[in-house]
Scaffold this active site. Structure first.
Site, PDB file in Angstrom:
ATOM      1  N   LEU A  14     146.876 124.857  -8.715  1.00 34.96           N
ATOM      2  CA  LEU A  14     146.016 125.950  -8.263  1.00 34.96           C
ATOM      3  C   LEU A  14     146.142 127.106  -9.246  1.00 34.96           C
ATOM      4  O   LEU A  14     146.637 128.175  -8.938  1.00 34.96           O
ATOM      5  CB  LEU A  14     146.422 126.369  -6.839  1.00 34.96           C
ATOM      6  CG  LEU A  14     145.401 127.117  -5.993  1.00 34.96           C
ATOM      7  CD1 LEU A  14     144.076 126.382  -5.946  1.00 34.96           C
ATOM      8  CD2 LEU A  14     145.926 127.309  -4.589  1.00 34.96           C
ATOM      9  N   HIS A  15     145.702 126.862 -10.477  1.00 38.16           N
ATOM     10  CA  HIS A  15     145.762 127.893 -11.522  1.00 38.16           C
ATOM     11  C   HIS A  15     144.511 128.770 -11.434  1.00 38.16           C
ATOM     12  O   HIS A  15     143.751 128.695 -10.473  1.00 38.16           O
ATOM     13  CB  HIS A  15     145.938 127.265 -12.906  1.00 38.16           C
ATOM     14  CG  HIS A  15     144.740 126.516 -13.379  1.00 38.16           C
ATOM     15  ND1 HIS A  15     143.722 127.127 -14.070  1.00 38.16           N
ATOM     16  CD2 HIS A  15     144.375 125.224 -13.224  1.00 38.16           C
ATOM     17  CE1 HIS A  15     142.782 126.228 -14.328  1.00 38.16           C
ATOM     18  NE2 HIS A  15     143.162 125.067 -13.828  1.00 38.16           N
ATOM     19  N   ALA A  16     144.260 129.589 -12.420  1.00 39.81           N
ATOM     20  CA  ALA A  16     143.241 130.633 -12.362  1.00 39.81           C
ATOM     21  C   ALA A  16     141.847 130.173 -11.922  1.00 39.81           C
ATOM     22  O   ALA A  16     141.276 130.750 -11.003  1.00 39.81           O
ATOM     23  CB  ALA A  16     143.147 131.336 -13.715  1.00 39.81           C
TER      24      ALA A  16
END
Length: 69
Positions: A14-16
């Protein structure tokens, strides 16, 4: 209060970019939404808070909505 536990499917976690889409969807809801991981709960409408959870590929998170709808 509706609650659902899901597994992060994105290989990069769940990165940018996926977190931004997630926060946008949470913001569009008529009720407050939270996301929890390993005992820590944050407002799903806060990008920095969601990123701070550090949810990676295969991690489980719990989504909770408070209120009707």
């Amino acid at each position: 209060m509706p609650e659902r536990t899901v597994t992060i499917g994105s290989r990069s976690g769940l990165h940018a970019r996926p977190a931004t889409a997630f926060v946008r969807a949470a913001t569009e809801q008529a009720v407050p939404v939270t996301v929890s991981r390993e005992g820590r709960t944050v407002d799903a409408r806060s990008l920095l808070s969601v990123l701070a959870l550090g949810a990676g590929h295969g991690d489980s998170v719990t989504l909770t909505a408070e209120g009707e709808g």
